[in-house]
Design a protein around this motif. Structure first.
Motif, mmCIF file in Angstrom:
data_model
loop_
_atom_site.group_PDB
_atom_site.id
_atom_site.type_symbol
_atom_site.label_atom_id
_atom_site.label_comp_id
_atom_site.label_asym_id
_atom_site.label_seq_id
_atom_site.Cartn_x
_atom_site.Cartn_y
_atom_site.Cartn_z
ATOM 1 N N VAL A 9 6.598 12.473 2.274
ATOM 2 C CA VAL A 9 6.279 13.794 1.714
ATOM 3 C C VAL A 9 7.487 14.369 0.992
ATOM 4 C CG1 VAL A 9 6.840 14.967 3.897
ATOM 5 C CG2 VAL A 9 5.338 16.081 2.222
ATOM 6 N N ALA A 10 8.674 14.184 1.563
ATOM 7 C CA ALA A 10 9.890 14.693 0.930
ATOM 8 C C ALA A 10 10.224 13.891 -0.322
ATOM 9 C CB ALA A 10 11.056 14.652 1.916
ATOM 10 N N HIS A 11 9.986 12.593 -0.271
ATOM 11 C CA HIS A 11 10.210 11.759 -1.454
ATOM 12 C C HIS A 11 9.373 12.274 -2.623
ATOM 13 C CE1 HIS A 11 10.510 8.235 -4.045
ATOM 14 N NE2 HIS A 11 9.182 8.218 -4.092
ATOM 15 N N LEU A 12 8.117 12.574 -2.353
ATOM 16 C CA LEU A 12 7.232 13.072 -3.406
ATOM 17 C C LEU A 12 7.724 14.414 -3.943
ATOM 18 C CD1 LEU A 12 3.713 12.270 -1.907
ATOM 19 C CD2 LEU A 12 4.925 11.022 -3.705
ATOM 20 N N ALA A 13 8.049 15.328 -3.035
ATOM 21 C CA ALA A 13 8.466 16.672 -3.451
ATOM 22 C C ALA A 13 9.760 16.636 -4.249
ATOM 23 C CB ALA A 13 8.622 17.563 -2.223
ATOM 24 N N LEU A 14 10.726 15.844 -3.787
ATOM 25 C CA LEU A 14 12.012 15.774 -4.468
ATOM 26 C C LEU A 14 11.893 15.067 -5.817
ATOM 27 C CD1 LEU A 14 14.225 14.893 -1.385
ATOM 28 C CD2 LEU A 14 14.282 17.039 -2.673
ATOM 29 N N THR A 15 11.061 14.042 -5.886
ATOM 30 C CA THR A 15 10.880 13.317 -7.141
ATOM 31 C C THR A 15 10.138 14.167 -8.162
ATOM 32 O OG1 THR A 15 10.808 11.206 -5.955
ATOM 33 C CG2 THR A 15 9.963 11.215 -8.201
ATOM 34 N N ALA A 16 9.086 14.842 -7.717
ATOM 35 C CA ALA A 16 8.282 15.667 -8.622
ATOM 36 C C ALA A 16 8.885 17.044 -8.850
ATOM 37 C CB ALA A 16 6.861 15.807 -8.069
ATOM 38 N N ALA A 28 0.815 -1.214 0.000
ATOM 39 C CA ALA A 28 0.000 0.000 0.000
ATOM 40 C C ALA A 28 0.852 1.270 0.000
ATOM 41 C CB ALA A 28 -0.944 0.007 1.201
ATOM 42 N N ALA A 29 1.937 1.284 0.796
ATOM 43 C CA ALA A 29 2.767 2.484 0.891
ATOM 44 C C ALA A 29 3.368 2.834 -0.461
ATOM 45 C CB ALA A 29 3.858 2.280 1.930
ATOM 46 N N LEU A 30 3.918 1.830 -1.143
ATOM 47 C CA LEU A 30 4.518 2.073 -2.455
ATOM 48 C C LEU A 30 3.463 2.476 -3.476
ATOM 49 C CD1 LEU A 30 7.105 -0.869 -2.663
ATOM 50 C CD2 LEU A 30 7.567 1.556 -2.217
ATOM 51 N N ASP A 31 2.324 1.790 -3.435
ATOM 52 C CA ASP A 31 1.250 2.111 -4.371
ATOM 53 C C ASP A 31 0.743 3.531 -4.162
ATOM 54 O OD1 ASP A 31 1.445 -0.402 -5.454
ATOM 55 O OD2 ASP A 31 -0.254 -1.236 -4.351
ATOM 56 N N SER A 32 0.655 3.954 -2.888
ATOM 57 C CA SER A 32 0.151 5.295 -2.608
ATOM 58 C C SER A 32 1.118 6.356 -3.119
ATOM 59 C CB SER A 32 -0.087 5.476 -1.107
ATOM 60 O OG SER A 32 1.130 5.400 -0.382
ATOM 61 N N LEU A 33 2.421 6.089 -3.023
ATOM 62 C CA LEU A 33 3.409 7.045 -3.543
ATOM 63 C C LEU A 33 3.307 7.131 -5.064
ATOM 64 C CD1 LEU A 33 6.554 6.196 -1.370
ATOM 65 C CD2 LEU A 33 5.066 8.198 -1.177
ATOM 66 N N ASP A 34 3.105 5.985 -5.716
ATOM 67 C CA ASP A 34 2.948 6.000 -7.175
ATOM 68 C C ASP A 34 1.694 6.771 -7.573
ATOM 69 O OD1 ASP A 34 5.241 4.538 -7.557
ATOM 70 O OD2 ASP A 34 4.209 2.600 -7.706
ATOM 71 N N THR A 35 0.610 6.581 -6.807
ATOM 72 C CA THR A 35 -0.629 7.305 -7.087
ATOM 73 C C THR A 35 -0.421 8.800 -6.938
ATOM 74 O OG1 THR A 35 -1.998 5.448 -6.331
ATOM 75 C CG2 THR A 35 -3.029 7.630 -6.363
ATOM 76 N N ALA A 36 0.279 9.194 -5.867
ATOM 77 C CA ALA A 36 0.537 10.611 -5.627
ATOM 78 C C ALA A 36 1.392 11.211 -6.733
ATOM 79 C CB ALA A 36 1.222 10.787 -4.278
ATOM 80 N N LEU A 37 2.419 10.486 -7.157
ATOM 81 C CA LEU A 37 3.282 10.990 -8.234
ATOM 82 C C LEU A 37 2.500 11.129 -9.532
ATOM 83 C CD1 LEU A 37 6.587 9.050 -7.508
ATOM 84 C CD2 LEU A 37 6.194 11.514 -7.273
#
Length: 221
Positions: A133-140, A94-103
């Motif tokens: 949250v930082a993973h998302l911001a830095l990736t995007a 779920a954690a990985l899937d949620s990050l992919d969804t957010a990206l």
């Protein structure tokens, strides 16, 4: 569905609850952006999309989207109409899937809402932020707008069937820019430093006591 629900629900909710909203100018009207908020209540994911001037996607339990019959259809329409996206929190991925969804949301140039604490605070303190949250911001490569909520824990307490009319405050802080700031820094360190910066910004808005530890998920959270 979002256009219909937001056109009806947002004005009606504002008329009934009259939330105090400040810092609206800090939320970019276009482009990818993350709204990182403290988390006090289930209602937080309803309050922010209602007061925000643009669509904000949040993750919600997949159970809300899988019901059957008329009740299931209404639940699905309600959550989809508010811009929420299903996630199976009991799935080990779920954690990985949620990050992919957010990206995916950010990749489309939209706004994504997240609670760095991971789950709601049951004692009103602000817990340590998790680095997703930082993973998302830095990736995007997108800015993060810190959001401070106050009063939502009284809006619909755990066990209450209907929301109460109580004072609610939503404050959008100044955007935290990410692009170009962490070049050359080890990724793990960059995620931790950015997450801590985001949490300090949230605390400066809310004035909450800092717990200094991570928040564990409650069985009913």
């Amino acid at each position: 569905m979002y256009t219909v629900v937001h056109a009806v629900v947002a004005p009606l909710s504002k008329a009934i609850w009259r939330p105090t909203v400040t810092g609206m100018e800090n939320l970019p009207r276009t482009g990818p952006v993350i709204l990182a908020s403290n988390h006090l209540s289930f209602a937080d994911s309803l309050v922010i999309p209602i007061v925000a001037p643009r669509k904000v996607a949040f993750l919600a339990k997949s159970d809300y989207f899988t019901g059957t019959g008329v009740k299931g259809a209404l639940s699905r329409a309600w959550f989809e109409g508010l811009g929420m996206l299903p996630v199976d929190r009991d799935d080990s991925k779920a954690a990985l899937d949620s990050l992919d969804t957010a990206l995916g949301v950010l990749g489309r140039g939209e706004a994504f809402g997240i609670y760095p604490e991971g789950t709601r605070s049951r004692d009103g303190r602000l817990y340590r932020g998790r680095t997703g949250v930082a993973h998302l911001a830095l990736t995007a490569g997108c800015p993060v707008v810190p959001v401070g909520l106050s009063g939502t824990e009284k809006l619909q307490p755990v066990g209450a069937r209907f929301p109460k009319v109580v004072p609610v405050t939503v404050t959008f802080g100044e955007p935290i820019e990410v692009a170009g700031r962490f070049e050359g820094m080890a990724l793990g360190k960059a995620r931790r430093e950015l997450t801590d910066e985001i949490m300090r910004a949230i605390q400066a808005i809310t004035g909450q006591e800092e717990a200094g530890v991570y928040n564990d998920r409650a069985p009913d959270a």
